[in-house]
Design an enzyme around this catalytic site. Structure first.
Site, PDB file in Angstrom:
ATOM      1  NE  ARG A 238     -10.497 -69.530  13.105  1.00  0.00           N
ATOM      2  CZ  ARG A 238     -10.135 -68.534  13.243  1.00  0.00           C
ATOM      3  NH1 ARG A 238      -9.199 -68.467  14.330  1.00  0.00           N
ATOM      4  NH2 ARG A 238     -10.341 -67.674  12.751  1.00  0.00           N
ATOM      5  CD  GLU A 267     -13.070 -70.420  19.762  1.00  0.00           C
ATOM      6  OE1 GLU A 267     -13.416 -69.152  19.750  1.00  0.00           O
ATOM      7  OE2 GLU A 267     -11.691 -70.736  19.449  1.00  0.00           O
ATOM      8  CG  HIS A 285     -10.567 -66.793  19.687  1.00  0.00           C
ATOM      9  ND1 HIS A 285     -11.105 -67.529  18.740  1.00  0.00           N
ATOM     10  CD2 HIS A 285      -9.584 -66.009  18.611  1.00  0.00           C
ATOM     11  CE1 HIS A 285     -10.770 -67.266  17.529  1.00  0.00           C
ATOM     12  NE2 HIS A 285      -9.499 -66.474  17.463  1.00  0.00           N
TER      13      HIS A 285
HETATM   14  C1  8YV Z   1      -9.591 -62.531  15.363  1.00  0.00           C
HETATM   15  C2  8YV Z   1      -8.506 -64.642  14.372  1.00  0.00           C
HETATM   16  O1  8YV Z   1      -9.821 -62.079  16.563  1.00  0.00           O
HETATM   17  O2  8YV Z   1      -8.159 -63.271  12.602  1.00  0.00           O
HETATM   18  C3  8YV Z   1      -8.496 -64.445  13.181  1.00  0.00           C
HETATM   19  O3  8YV Z   1      -8.555 -65.289  12.214  1.00  0.00           O
HETATM   20  O4  8YV Z   1      -8.347 -65.710  14.948  1.00  0.00           O
HETATM   21  C4  8YV Z   1      -8.785 -63.672  15.523  1.00  0.00           C
HETATM   22  O5  8YV Z   1      -7.306 -63.345  15.993  1.00  0.00           O
HETATM   23  C5  8YV Z   1     -10.737 -63.109  14.966  1.00  0.00           C
HETATM   24  O6  8YV Z   1     -10.936 -63.891  13.927  1.00  0.00           O
HETATM   25  C6  8YV Z   1     -11.643 -61.769  14.702  1.00  0.00           C
HETATM   26  O7  8YV Z   1     -12.712 -62.162  13.656  1.00  0.00           O
END
Ligand code: 8YV
Length: 319
Positions: A238, A267, A285
């Protein structure tokens, strides 16, 4: 049929599955606070994703009809869990199914950084490549180098294993506590209770801990100052775990050699300073972005909804 809202388009196979089981509404934009309030009175389940910031203000409805927020994604730092629990709303996520896709992407960033792949491609595409020469875009060897993993959860472990088994890398890890799993012993991964110790000894540092207030700016100016000047930072976790402006300064001052980022503090905004640097690799991302993984994430949400509406235990309950 229970009424289910998904806030974005999902892979069509999963939307079809949801349609078979539920009265499905598909949006393609985030909800304002007012829209959240009416959605909470209208739907039995709401399925958001990482870009839907669900604050306490958005959950201020008394006795909401919505009793489950089934997140499409493993990370849930965008959801105020305390506020959800206070309204009697369960929250689920999608662990496991995106572990390898995300670890693969962290490996991609590591190789792109080490071998200057982005730089090379930009050079070639802009017709600036004039042929081979012995000192052209010399990079760093990954095989045999030391990888420091911050956050030895599922994704951190998967990256460590790929790096160790495939590329003979020495693995260091920092975690709240040592991980007592056979895989860790098989890799001879070394636990660093002191993060600085890991930062001082790693050629590549990969961040895999959750976002949110506990880990906010864990990689700050002081942490970056511990890294070696030839070392690279990789973040697929993150954006808020890394202090982005401290990172820019560390890169500008040559305190570290480069950074590979898939996530950002604000983001989809990315700092202009980062955009201007050749020694950073910037991806939008993409951690879980494979067709198989996104479908599996969607199906994991379906399993949580099915369990919820048939009164069974939730497979991936967060609260
Ligand atoms: C996802 C991610 O694409 O799952 C997660 O926490 O960071 C990503 O890989 C995204 O969160 C989809 O909501």
């Amino acid at each position: 049929m229970p009424k289910v809202l998904i806030t974005r388009r999902w892979p069509s196979a999963v939307e079809a599955e949801l349609q078979r089981r539920y009265e499905l509404t598909v949006r393609d934009s985030s909800l304002s606070a007012a829209e959240w309030h009416s959605a909470l009175n209208e739907y039995d389940a709401i399925c958001p994703c990482v870009i839907d910031k669900i604050t306490a203000d958005m959950l201020t409805v008394l006795n909401p009809r919505t009793k489950i927020i089934a997140n499409f994604g493993v990370g849930y730092n965008h959801i105020d869990l305390v506020a959800a629990a206070a309204r009697g709303i369960s929250v689920t996520n999608t662990p496991d199914v995106l572990t390898h896709a995300t670890a693969d992407l962290a490996m991609t960033l590591m190789f792109m950084l080490a071998r200057r792949a982005g730089e090379g491609e930009r050079q070639l595409r802009s017709h600036q490549w004039h042929g081979w020469y012995p000192t052209h875009l010399m990079g760093t060897q990954v095989t045999g180098a030391t990888l420091g993993i911050i956050g030895m959860g599922r994704i951190g472990m998967a990256m460590a294993q790929k790096a160790h088994d495939g590329f003979g890398m020495k693995i260091l890890y920092h975690n709240r506590k040592p991980v007592n799993e056979s895989m860790v012993y098989a890799m001879k991964a070394e636990y660093c209770s002191d993060m600085d110790n890991l930062l001082q000894r790693s050629d590549f540092v990969a961040v895999h801990c959750p976002g949110g207030k506990n880990n906010r700016h864990m990689i700050n100016a002081a942490a970056l100052a511990q890294m070696q000047p030839h070392a690279f930072l990789i973040n697929t976790a993150r954006g808020d775990v890394v202090d982005e402006s401290a990172l820019v300064t560390a890169l500008q001052q040559g305190q570290i050699a480069g950074a590979g980022l898939d996530v950002y503090e604000n983001e989809p905004e990315v700092s202009q300073a980062l955009l201007a640097m050749q020694n950073v690799v910037l991806l939008p991302h993409l951690g879980s972005a494979t067709t198989a993984t996104r479908e599996a994430m969607g199906m994991r949400v379906v399993s949580n909804l099915d369990a919820f509406f048939s009164g069974q235990q939730l497979p991936d309950r967060v609260v």
